[in-house]
Design a protein around this motif. Sequence first.
Motif, PDB file in Angstrom:
ATOM      1  N   UNK A  11      10.650 -70.465   6.122  1.00  0.00           N
ATOM      2  CA  UNK A  11      11.746 -71.209   6.708  1.00  0.00           C
ATOM      3  C   UNK A  11      12.903 -70.361   7.173  1.00  0.00           C
ATOM      4  N   UNK A  12      13.063 -69.156   6.615  1.00  0.00           N
ATOM      5  CA  UNK A  12      14.156 -68.275   7.014  1.00  0.00           C
ATOM      6  C   UNK A  12      13.640 -67.063   7.777  1.00  0.00           C
ATOM      7  N   UNK A  13      12.424 -67.131   8.287  1.00  0.00           N
ATOM      8  CA  UNK A  13      11.856 -66.015   9.039  1.00  0.00           C
ATOM      9  C   UNK A  13      12.447 -65.960  10.438  1.00  0.00           C
ATOM     10  N   UNK A  14      12.521 -64.758  10.973  1.00  0.00           N
ATOM     11  CA  UNK A  14      13.093 -64.572  12.296  1.00  0.00           C
ATOM     12  C   UNK A  14      12.180 -65.071  13.405  1.00  0.00           C
ATOM     13  N   UNK A  15      12.796 -65.496  14.526  1.00  0.00           N
ATOM     14  CA  UNK A  15      12.053 -65.852  15.725  1.00  0.00           C
ATOM     15  C   UNK A  15      12.708 -65.147  16.908  1.00  0.00           C
ATOM     16  N   UNK A  16      11.950 -64.987  17.951  1.00  0.00           N
ATOM     17  CA  UNK A  16      12.416 -64.235  19.108  1.00  0.00           C
ATOM     18  C   UNK A  16      13.657 -64.880  19.722  1.00  0.00           C
ATOM     19  N   UNK A  17      14.678 -64.059  19.954  1.00  0.00           N
ATOM     20  CA  UNK A  17      15.880 -64.515  20.623  1.00  0.00           C
ATOM     21  C   UNK A  17      16.884 -65.234  19.756  1.00  0.00           C
ATOM     22  N   UNK A  18      16.614 -65.341  18.458  1.00  0.00           N
ATOM     23  CA  UNK A  18      17.478 -66.137  17.577  1.00  0.00           C
ATOM     24  C   UNK A  18      18.602 -65.308  16.973  1.00  0.00           C
ATOM     25  N   UNK A  19      19.600 -66.026  16.475  1.00  0.00           N
ATOM     26  CA  UNK A  19      20.657 -65.451  15.651  1.00  0.00           C
ATOM     27  C   UNK A  19      20.384 -65.830  14.212  1.00  0.00           C
ATOM     28  N   UNK A  20      20.277 -64.850  13.338  1.00  0.00           N
ATOM     29  CA  UNK A  20      20.185 -65.130  11.906  1.00  0.00           C
ATOM     30  C   UNK A  20      21.598 -65.153  11.336  1.00  0.00           C
ATOM     31  N   UNK A  21      21.928 -66.256  10.709  1.00  0.00           N
ATOM     32  CA  UNK A  21      23.251 -66.438  10.111  1.00  0.00           C
ATOM     33  C   UNK A  21      23.127 -66.132   8.623  1.00  0.00           C
ATOM     34  N   UNK A  22      23.510 -64.936   8.234  1.00  0.00           N
ATOM     35  CA  UNK A  22      23.392 -64.464   6.851  1.00  0.00           C
ATOM     36  C   UNK A  22      24.618 -64.918   6.069  1.00  0.00           C
ATOM     37  N   UNK A  23      24.428 -65.882   5.161  1.00  0.00           N
ATOM     38  CA  UNK A  23      25.544 -66.479   4.425  1.00  0.00           C
ATOM     39  C   UNK A  23      25.754 -65.843   3.057  1.00  0.00           C
ATOM     40  N   UNK A  24      25.094 -64.723   2.786  1.00  0.00           N
ATOM     41  CA  UNK A  24      25.143 -64.127   1.450  1.00  0.00           C
ATOM     42  C   UNK A  24      26.514 -63.558   1.089  1.00  0.00           C
ATOM     43  N   UNK A  25      27.370 -63.330   2.086  1.00  0.00           N
ATOM     44  CA  UNK A  25      28.713 -62.799   1.781  1.00  0.00           C
ATOM     45  C   UNK A  25      29.703 -63.903   1.422  1.00  0.00           C
ATOM     46  N   UNK A  26      29.324 -65.149   1.648  1.00  0.00           N
ATOM     47  CA  UNK A  26      30.172 -66.273   1.233  1.00  0.00           C
ATOM     48  C   UNK A  26      29.731 -66.664  -0.170  1.00  0.00           C
ATOM     49  N   UNK A  27      30.227 -65.951  -1.160  1.00  0.00           N
ATOM     50  CA  UNK A  27      29.669 -66.039  -2.504  1.00  0.00           C
ATOM     51  C   UNK A  27      30.699 -66.313  -3.593  1.00  0.00           C
ATOM     52  N   UNK A  28      31.730 -67.046  -3.245  1.00  0.00           N
ATOM     53  CA  UNK A  28      32.766 -67.348  -4.244  1.00  0.00           C
ATOM     54  C   UNK A  28      32.459 -68.644  -4.994  1.00  0.00           C
ATOM     55  N   UNK A  29      32.662 -68.592  -6.303  1.00  0.00           N
ATOM     56  CA  UNK A  29      32.716 -69.816  -7.104  1.00  0.00           C
ATOM     57  C   UNK A  29      34.160 -70.266  -7.043  1.00  0.00           C
ATOM     58  N   UNK A  30      34.440 -71.309  -6.300  1.00  0.00           N
ATOM     59  CA  UNK A  30      35.812 -71.706  -6.019  1.00  0.00           C
ATOM     60  C   UNK A  30      36.476 -72.400  -7.190  1.00  0.00           C
ATOM     61  N   UNK A  31      35.679 -73.151  -7.966  1.00  0.00           N
ATOM     62  CA  UNK A  31      36.266 -73.894  -9.086  1.00  0.00           C
ATOM     63  C   UNK A  31      35.177 -74.355 -10.041  1.00  0.00           C
ATOM     64  N   UNK A  32      35.474 -74.263 -11.335  1.00  0.00           N
ATOM     65  CA  UNK A  32      34.698 -74.944 -12.366  1.00  0.00           C
ATOM     66  C   UNK A  32      35.620 -75.994 -12.964  1.00  0.00           C
TER      67      UNK A  32
END
Length: 448
Positions: A71-92
């Motif tokens: 489901x997260x494999x690349x395809x020709x001409x696409x933009x991969x949106x890597x969300x791994x840097x949005x990694x904050x636990x905002x609130x418990x």
Amino acid sequence: MSGTIAHPLVRAEQERLRTAAADRSGWPGAVPPAGVAAPTSVEEVVSLMRWAHRTGTAVIARGAGTGLAGGASGIDGALVLDLSRMKRILEIDVEEQLARVEPGVITADLDAAASAHGLRYAPDPGSVGISTIGGNIATNAGGLRGAKYGVTRDHVLALDVVLADGTLVHVGRDTIKGVAGYDLVALVTGSEGTLGVVVGATLRLLPRPVRTATISATFVDIGAAAAAVSAITRSGARPAVLEIIDHATLAAIDALEGTVLSAQGGALLVAQTDGFGAEEEARVVVAAISSLAAAVEWSMDEADADRLLFARRRALPALEALGRPLIEDIAVPRGRLATAVQAIERIASEEQVRIFVFGHAGDGNLHPIIVTDTAAPDAPVPPAAQRAADRIFALALELGGTITAEHGVGRAKRLWAERELGAEVVALQRRIRAAFDPVGILNPGSTT
């Protein structure tokens, strides 16, 4: 990449493109995308989606790349949106027992943060130490505790989603109950990035169990172990964990770890009960299976729990040591577990491939692992292995089950999902998808 103006956040270095090309599924159709963007804020995601919508650029949202269905494999001409840097636990929020997080938070990190407040994030996929919350939401991930606590969807209260045109919407609410409007949280959860990009989530937390009992039982064969699962169901007990492991997998663990599990029986069942009545419920489980098991051991001690769960935790690493594993995830009615496993054994024999079976017996979820040679992950799947996989999917449907219980459809199982769902439901899903994404830029070629 479509369009004449590049977005300033998009990068096209070869190493980034190579890394973003594939997930853990080994789906052979993966190719490097045209670009990769790694936003750090909701505003950046909105900007990127507006640009992609304007230019007609396909977008594949990605977390840690641990998916097992392509489901997260690349395809020709696409933009991969890597969300791994949005990694904050905002609130418990301890009083309301919920967490607000960004999509790149590692699942185990959220559970650890909750634990400091006496709480737990219940979903625990096998990739808990490396997968992200966003990826879990995208695939509606399950895990070992699914028999009692359900899957990811059961713990998502609200989502912040950026739609295909860059519109930011908030769906759901921070209350445990609420019935105003359609359940868009449930719809987006499990949609595999085809309806929008999740940029924030409000998740339900639960009190950590005050007690836990762990039970390990060996059986003459997998049929007896499956019968024990049915006996536990009839007993009224509801274990948090109920795992089954076949003899071939036990032998693989022995080969890796130097243990003697396979000499003790033909199958292993591991269960955990938890909560204030953990000990009483464990006694009910033991009574239900004692006449079927060759041996039963149980304990309330945490150190013993680690020992008793050892085999389940080492199952996949043991198979990875043997070759390239193709990890499937069918589910069947619990009363048909034995039929399913025995049929899988016949398929392995007839196709002359190695198939190992373990899984979450408490909810009928089996993982038939087809192990091939040590070829590169992106090498084509051998024909015999593909035939075996197709026969396993057909078997699941014949038994009234499903071709995927927790890994998702992605690109690898798209045709089988269409067969399971039927033409009318597929057409309905496509109309829903078009309502969210009329241009068709969100993860094209994935799901149905």
